[in-house]
Scaffold this motif. Structure first.
Motif, PDB file in Angstrom:
ATOM      1  N   TYR A   1      64.929  25.167 -59.802  1.00 29.22           N
ATOM      2  CA  TYR A   1      66.085  25.684 -60.629  1.00 29.22           C
ATOM      3  C   TYR A   1      66.564  26.917 -59.983  1.00 29.22           C
ATOM      4  CZ  TYR A   1      64.472  22.509 -64.243  1.00 29.22           C
ATOM      5  OH  TYR A   1      63.795  21.365 -64.933  1.00 29.22           O
TER       6      TYR A   1
ATOM      7  N   MET B   1      62.722  26.467 -71.251  1.00 30.45           N
ATOM      8  CA  MET B   1      64.076  25.638 -71.862  1.00 30.45           C
ATOM      9  C   MET B   1      63.338  24.281 -72.250  1.00 30.45           C
ATOM     10  SD  MET B   1      66.576  25.260 -68.670  1.00 30.45           S
ATOM     11  CE  MET B   1      65.746  24.929 -66.871  1.00 30.45           C
ATOM     12  N   LEU B   2      62.795  23.704 -71.331  1.00 29.36           N
ATOM     13  CA  LEU B   2      62.088  22.268 -71.342  1.00 29.36           C
ATOM     14  C   LEU B   2      60.632  22.610 -71.245  1.00 29.36           C
ATOM     15  CD1 LEU B   2      63.865  20.582 -68.460  1.00 29.36           C
ATOM     16  CD2 LEU B   2      64.564  20.550 -70.727  1.00 29.36           C
ATOM     17  N   TRP B   3      60.110  21.384 -71.834  1.00 27.78           N
ATOM     18  CA  TRP B   3      58.364  21.429 -71.912  1.00 27.78           C
ATOM     19  C   TRP B   3      57.879  21.555 -70.643  1.00 27.78           C
ATOM     20  CZ3 TRP B   3      54.968  18.344 -69.659  1.00 27.78           C
ATOM     21  CH2 TRP B   3      53.639  18.386 -69.956  1.00 27.78           C
ATOM     22  N   ALA B   4      58.816  20.667 -69.684  1.00 26.60           N
ATOM     23  CA  ALA B   4      58.207  20.602 -68.019  1.00 26.60           C
ATOM     24  C   ALA B   4      58.196  21.855 -67.551  1.00 26.60           C
ATOM     25  CB  ALA B   4      59.231  19.406 -67.499  1.00 26.60           C
ATOM     26  N   THR B   5      59.059  22.899 -67.921  1.00 26.57           N
ATOM     27  CA  THR B   5      59.342  24.095 -66.978  1.00 26.57           C
ATOM     28  C   THR B   5      58.207  25.122 -67.175  1.00 26.57           C
ATOM     29  OG1 THR B   5      61.180  24.915 -68.525  1.00 26.57           O
ATOM     30  CG2 THR B   5      61.880  23.558 -66.808  1.00 26.57           C
ATOM     31  N   SER B   6      57.542  25.031 -68.338  1.00 20.31           N
ATOM     32  CA  SER B   6      56.119  25.528 -68.406  1.00 20.31           C
ATOM     33  C   SER B   6      55.664  24.905 -69.885  1.00 20.31           C
ATOM     34  CB  SER B   6      56.232  26.919 -68.604  1.00 20.31           C
ATOM     35  OG  SER B   6      55.987  27.669 -67.298  1.00 20.31           O
ATOM     36  N   PRO B   7      54.748  23.783 -69.725  1.00 17.47           N
ATOM     37  CA  PRO B   7      54.021  23.308 -70.825  1.00 17.47           C
ATOM     38  C   PRO B   7      53.613  24.375 -71.794  1.00 17.47           C
ATOM     39  CG  PRO B   7      53.586  22.043 -68.907  1.00 17.47           C
ATOM     40  CD  PRO B   7      54.181  23.474 -68.364  1.00 17.47           C
TER      41      PRO B   7
ATOM     42  N   ILE C   1      71.642  18.218 -75.861  1.00 11.88           N
ATOM     43  CA  ILE C   1      72.647  17.611 -74.576  1.00 11.88           C
ATOM     44  C   ILE C   1      71.987  17.639 -73.514  1.00 11.88           C
ATOM     45  CG2 ILE C   1      73.432  20.143 -74.225  1.00 11.88           C
ATOM     46  CD1 ILE C   1      76.222  18.860 -74.097  1.00 11.88           C
TER      47      ILE C   1
ATOM     48  N   PRO D   1      72.063  17.048 -69.389  1.00 14.25           N
ATOM     49  CA  PRO D   1      72.932  16.782 -68.370  1.00 14.25           C
ATOM     50  C   PRO D   1      71.769  16.261 -67.108  1.00 14.25           C
ATOM     51  CG  PRO D   1      72.508  19.261 -68.677  1.00 14.25           C
ATOM     52  CD  PRO D   1      72.188  18.476 -69.681  1.00 14.25           C
ATOM     53  N   GLU D   2      72.429  15.803 -66.222  1.00 12.00           N
ATOM     54  CA  GLU D   2      71.535  15.137 -65.157  1.00 12.00           C
ATOM     55  C   GLU D   2      70.322  15.918 -64.828  1.00 12.00           C
ATOM     56  OE1 GLU D   2      71.488  11.838 -64.447  1.00 12.00           O
ATOM     57  OE2 GLU D   2      69.950  11.881 -62.874  1.00 12.00           O
ATOM     58  N   TYR D   3      70.725  17.233 -64.635  1.00  7.51           N
ATOM     59  CA  TYR D   3      69.832  18.341 -63.751  1.00  7.51           C
ATOM     60  C   TYR D   3      68.766  18.707 -64.699  1.00  7.51           C
ATOM     61  CZ  TYR D   3      73.547  21.249 -65.418  1.00  7.51           C
ATOM     62  OH  TYR D   3      74.672  21.652 -66.501  1.00  7.51           O
ATOM     63  N   LEU D   4      68.643  18.224 -65.992  1.00 10.15           N
ATOM     64  CA  LEU D   4      67.562  18.420 -66.910  1.00 10.15           C
ATOM     65  C   LEU D   4      66.906  17.353 -67.286  1.00 10.15           C
ATOM     66  CD1 LEU D   4      69.298  21.084 -69.458  1.00 10.15           C
ATOM     67  CD2 LEU D   4      67.784  21.709 -67.285  1.00 10.15           C
ATOM     68  N   ARG D   5      67.296  16.180 -66.670  1.00  3.26           N
ATOM     69  CA  ARG D   5      66.435  15.044 -66.912  1.00  3.26           C
ATOM     70  C   ARG D   5      65.003  15.203 -66.186  1.00  3.26           C
ATOM     71  NH1 ARG D   5      69.290  10.923 -69.335  1.00  3.26           N
ATOM     72  NH2 ARG D   5      71.602  11.211 -69.172  1.00  3.26           N
TER      73      ARG D   5
ATOM     74  N   SER E   1      76.590  22.443 -68.900  1.00  3.86           N
ATOM     75  CA  SER E   1      76.524  21.832 -70.359  1.00  3.86           C
ATOM     76  C   SER E   1      76.705  22.448 -71.473  1.00  3.86           C
ATOM     77  CB  SER E   1      75.235  20.723 -70.739  1.00  3.86           C
ATOM     78  OG  SER E   1      74.197  21.652 -70.427  1.00  3.86           O
TER      79      SER E   1
ATOM     80  N   HIS F   1      66.592  17.238 -59.089  1.00  5.77           N
ATOM     81  CA  HIS F   1      67.503  16.496 -58.396  1.00  5.77           C
ATOM     82  C   HIS F   1      68.808  16.349 -59.146  1.00  5.77           C
ATOM     83  CE1 HIS F   1      66.801  14.190 -61.999  1.00  5.77           C
ATOM     84  NE2 HIS F   1      67.715  13.459 -61.808  1.00  5.77           N
ATOM     85  N   THR F   2      69.964  16.029 -58.583  1.00  5.10           N
ATOM     86  CA  THR F   2      71.097  15.852 -59.379  1.00  5.10           C
ATOM     87  C   THR F   2      72.008  14.521 -58.821  1.00  5.10           C
ATOM     88  OG1 THR F   2      73.193  17.148 -60.101  1.00  5.10           O
ATOM     89  CG2 THR F   2      72.621  17.023 -57.744  1.00  5.10           C
TER      90      THR F   2
ATOM     91  N   TYR G   1      58.258  22.764 -55.698  1.00  2.00           N
ATOM     92  CA  TYR G   1      58.747  22.033 -56.908  1.00  2.00           C
ATOM     93  C   TYR G   1      60.591  22.082 -56.920  1.00  2.00           C
ATOM     94  CZ  TYR G   1      60.100  21.615 -61.995  1.00  2.00           C
ATOM     95  OH  TYR G   1      60.291  21.395 -63.218  1.00  2.00           O
TER      96      TYR G   1
ATOM     97  N   ARG H   1      60.701  13.257 -66.602  1.00  2.00           N
ATOM     98  CA  ARG H   1      59.970  12.559 -67.036  1.00  2.00           C
ATOM     99  C   ARG H   1      59.244  12.735 -68.453  1.00  2.00           C
ATOM    100  NH1 ARG H   1      57.579   8.074 -64.110  1.00  2.00           N
ATOM    101  NH2 ARG H   1      58.422   8.875 -62.030  1.00  2.00           N
TER     102      ARG H   1
ATOM    103  N   TRP I   1      57.398  30.049 -61.950  1.00  3.25           N
ATOM    104  CA  TRP I   1      58.888  30.419 -61.722  1.00  3.25           C
ATOM    105  C   TRP I   1      59.017  31.628 -60.651  1.00  3.25           C
ATOM    106  CZ3 TRP I   1      63.694  28.732 -64.046  1.00  3.25           C
ATOM    107  CH2 TRP I   1      63.701  27.760 -64.910  1.00  3.25           C
TER     108      TRP I   1
ATOM    109  N   GLY J   1      48.817  25.547 -67.965  1.00  4.67           N
ATOM    110  CA  GLY J   1      50.087  25.236 -68.501  1.00  4.67           C
ATOM    111  C   GLY J   1      51.383  25.784 -68.069  1.00  4.67           C
ATOM    112  N   ILE J   2      51.120  26.699 -66.922  1.00  8.55           N
ATOM    113  CA  ILE J   2      52.354  27.521 -66.485  1.00  8.55           C
ATOM    114  C   ILE J   2      52.959  26.638 -65.300  1.00  8.55           C
ATOM    115  CG2 ILE J   2      53.029  29.466 -65.284  1.00  8.55           C
ATOM    116  CD1 ILE J   2      52.833  30.045 -68.344  1.00  8.55           C
ATOM    117  N   THR J   3      54.285  26.419 -65.170  1.00  9.80           N
ATOM    118  CA  THR J   3      54.935  26.022 -64.098  1.00  9.80           C
ATOM    119  C   THR J   3      55.383  27.530 -63.454  1.00  9.80           C
ATOM    120  OG1 THR J   3      55.598  23.915 -64.820  1.00  9.80           O
ATOM    121  CG2 THR J   3      57.079  24.891 -63.071  1.00  9.80           C
TER     122      THR J   3
ATOM    123  N   VAL K   1      57.001  15.292 -75.790  1.00 10.46           N
ATOM    124  CA  VAL K   1      56.863  16.646 -75.624  1.00 10.46           C
ATOM    125  C   VAL K   1      58.115  17.053 -76.439  1.00 10.46           C
ATOM    126  CG1 VAL K   1      55.785  16.536 -73.508  1.00 10.46           C
ATOM    127  CG2 VAL K   1      58.322  16.612 -73.653  1.00 10.46           C
TER     128      VAL K   1
ATOM    129  N   ARG L   1      80.901  22.151 -79.274  1.00  9.56           N
ATOM    130  CA  ARG L   1      80.194  21.275 -80.609  1.00  9.56           C
ATOM    131  C   ARG L   1      80.155  22.563 -81.646  1.00  9.56           C
ATOM    132  NH1 ARG L   1      75.655  17.908 -77.914  1.00  9.56           N
ATOM    133  NH2 ARG L   1      74.936  17.695 -80.045  1.00  9.56           N
TER     134      ARG L   1
END
Lengths: 478, 478
Positions: free
Chosen positions: A79, B103-109, B325, B327-331, A185, A441-442, A438, B333, A71, A67-69, B340, A192
């Motif tokens: 990133y 920071m995201l699930w996808a960046t290391s589930p 929040i 931003p595009e670069y964190l979008r 962001s 996109h932007t 890996y 699937r 880095w 389950g590791i991406t 998740v 906020r």
């Protein structure tokens, strides 16, 4: 765990990490785990009785690693690099081993004074303005992240702008913060959180070519808002935006800020550390005259594992005004003397780890030479890649790309607009699913670009060339 | 640093820490460093060339250790324990070694899902309400500290109270937060940071005997403020205050909150983990029916090195509303699928370390049994000390003292008021300067009390008895 057990298991963990470093290329860069898969591999209930640490290491291989991406994989380009390095890891371990909490100078003077020294060192390495050094009215501090630094900067700026009224009575009346569409962001999030509100984050135009903020438009917005009765709080200029590493004209923005009496925060989260190299010192232009606060992340491109953001202020008074609070149980002779720094007053939380140890370890192990070499390698690899892409008629590359990030896309002969974007996204998904590399996109001007960020210490020419070959092949097959 | 070098230096660091643990009692608990002394021992300029890690370790002994106040020392009684333990340190090292940013699930589930599982485990170990578990509308997350959790709770509460208006348009109109004089200062700091303002932090009366918040006064203040047009945002009840471990009546406060429709945050930073023991589950009374958010620090009394705050919410929607929040670069699937959790939306910063590894390591190594044994030992030592103090006619002890903290003072025959306080402070300064032990003070009813917090894993009967002997002797000599 006894010291003897710690010796034994500690060696196992050190070996596990060294083995991991050696075999890291055998893993797919992006984890293939499906949502819930790791969760399902973990017992639903905590153990009633303790287990040996061997069991933890076994489950690390069995459940966690899939389950590791990765880095730290040399083909992780998604990133900005979040560099770890041996000396940083060992500094982190020493921090955990000492287990001190440096909220006050008195609760471990070394935790505070090593941080002060190391931030002065880093300011010198990056050739930052003298007024950021600790021997004047300013100073440096380690924050958790550029997000934390941005929030702290906004709070300090608001304190200066309204004389502390918002901290005392709450935000009353409209306050405004200035960013561009390319600003991270975290600035909007900070506005906020600080009670300013997303609608009062004013978006300054950017030059459509360079994506750099337009000082003239900033000037106009500031004048307009002040005339409408708003209180402008802070302008954020970025050196190396997240999307494309665009560089805002700090000096020109600073001149506008000075005219309007507004706080200038410079977010150089990724690119700031490039100034270890003299050839990148141009990114500091205007800081000495204009920047009220500045932040860059050694945990991105300077070999120090997350979290380690370095933040400096030109004047610590508004920061302390915004964030100091002194309950009875934290009063002590040293703090009352005024001779010491209490970093709890420089940050959001009260408690703090001894994070300076890892930055100290990194700077000493690599030296200025080693740090420059690291940055230069990343830049060289990125520039070579950009040249290769520019030479390929099937691709286009976004200019400029002064650091380690290259944004590009296939031309998709015969396709344009949304159809081309869909192909680019599908290409990226296929590449990422392959596990070979890996990317992220932007969007620029509404159109999708692939982002390839180079700078991991393990990345070599071979990895970048292999990635480029895979991208070309996959695009041709798509 | 190559993997082979990492193996070599890693062993040295592991041995250094094991040696440190073995010799820790040879150091004065409170550092004797004077302001500037550590700074003066460090070179003014960073090294141009890299150095070996041996040099770092040598300077650790030479410059850093004399500036360390030893939080892991068995005679450190100054603040609530900031426990480190072998498995926690190794978990921290593994986190640094993997070097992932979750920071995201996808960046290391695994970084996300292990955290989810471990927070569910901890909720089960503490017998927290089912609605805090991840399989319902709520869930748990690791924050940096109880301060961070308090800020996040206020932002979520404000989002719920005003339908997101303050996040969108900024704070407009008076918002109020409710604490007692005993509530941790981080609540006032959070209210300042969130744009609510210190003046709108309403201080509810406490019972002068128990120092617990008075629900009837809370009720009156809420009614008064609402009638005056303010928007009450959050009430903070504390389980185990910093000053004296007072326990607010959570259920009665919760009933008032429910009547007024106000968010109840329960700050159990220190004492919450005591609920691993069934005999302490009374501290959870009222949580199931009333708590909107709850926070406790495994980095205090649960053997996990700083930073590791565990926070739960009964409903994650207002939290996400306040902090999300995209931003595009964190979008990506996975995030778009809604299947998740992205923990970046649960906290102030964007980036996050893999902190669940250390909590996982601790729970597995000690098991529920070991954690209970740890808490019980601390409580038993504190209760024995309190009994000894109560038996000594020269001292008085503050009642009650249900956990590991004992507050007391010498009676100073013939002295009272400020004169007695001055003697008590002087006694504390002499004791702390001796290096034999480290205490802090607080004030109750305007009068100084000494605080002795017991709970470090290395602390035994012998250390507490020795400390009590030193205190009596020093007071008698004073």
């Amino acid at each position: 765990m006894t010291p003897e057990e710690f010796r034994r298991y500690g060696r196992q963990v050190v070996d596990w990490i060294a083995d991991y470093q050696e075999r890291i290329e055998s893993y797919p860069v992006l984890s293939r785990a499906l949502p819930g898969e790791v969760l399902a591999g973990l017992p639903e209930h905590p153990p009633e009785e303790g287990e040996g640490f061997d069991a933890v290491l076994a489950d690390l291989d069995r459940v966690v690693l899939p389950g590791i991406t990765h880095w730290q994989h040399p083909s992780f380009f998604a990133y900005f690099p979040a560099n770890a390095s041996g000396p940083a890891m060992l500094g982190e371990l020493l921090s955990a081993g000492l287990g001190v909490q440096g909220m006050l100078w008195a609760t471990s003077p070394a935790c505070t004074e090593l941080e002060t020294r190391v931030l002065d060192w880093l300011a010198e390495l990056l050739d930052l303005p003298a007024r950021f050094r600790s021997d004047g009215p300013g100073g440096g501090v380690i924050q958790d992240s550029a997000s934390g630094a941005a929030l702290v900067a906004i709070l300090a700026a608001m304190h200066r702008a309204d004389g502390g009224a918002s901290g005392r009575d709450g935000v009353t009346g409209r306050r405004t913060v200035y960013v561009s569409s390319q600003t991270h962001s975290s600035l909007e999030k900070a506005a906020r959180m600080a009670g300013i509100g997303a609608a009062n984050v004013r978006v300054v135009d950017v030059d459509p070519g360079t994506l750099a903020m337009e000082p003239a438009h900033l000037d106009a917005l500031l004048a307009e808002d002040a005339a409408a009765g708003a209180l402008p709080v802070l302008v954020c200029a970025t050196v190396g935006t997240t999307s494309t590493t665009a560089v805002d004209p700090v000096r020109a923005i600073g001149e506008v800020c000075r005219r309007h009496g507004v706080w200038l925060h410079v977010d150089a989260a990724y690119a700031g550390v490039a100034a270890v190299c003299p050839e990148f010192r141009w990114i500091n232009d205007g800081l000495a005259e204009h920047a009220d606060s500045y932040s860059t992340n050694p945990h991105k491109w300077l070999l120090t594992n997350f979290d380690c953001n370095a933040m400096w202020v030109a004047d610590r008074e508004p920061l302390l005004g915004a964030l100091s609070i002194l309950p009875e149980y934290l009063r002590n002779r040293a703090s009352a003397s005024g001779d010491v720094v209490d970093y709890r007053d420089w940050q959001v939380p009260l408690g703090r780890r001894f994070r300076a140890l890892k930055l100290w370890s990194v700077i000493r192990w690599y030296g200025a030479e080693g740090l420059r070499e690291h940055v230069r390698t990343g830049v060289r690899l990125a520039q070579d890649l950009a040249a290769a892409i520019a030479d390929d008629p099937a691709f286009e590359v976004l200019e400029p790309h002064p650091f380690g990030l290259v944004c590009f896309r296939p031309r998709w002969d015969g396709l344009a607009g949304d159809a081309a974007d869909a192909e680019t996204m599908a290409l990226m998904e296929r590449l990422n699913a392959s596990g070979d590399l890996y990317l992220t996109h932007t969007k620029v001007g509404g159109r999708v670009l692939l982002r390839m960020a180079i700078g991991a210490p393990a990345t070599t020419d071979a990895h970048v060339r292999a990635a480029w070959k895979r991208i070309r092949e996959e695009a041709a097959a798509g």
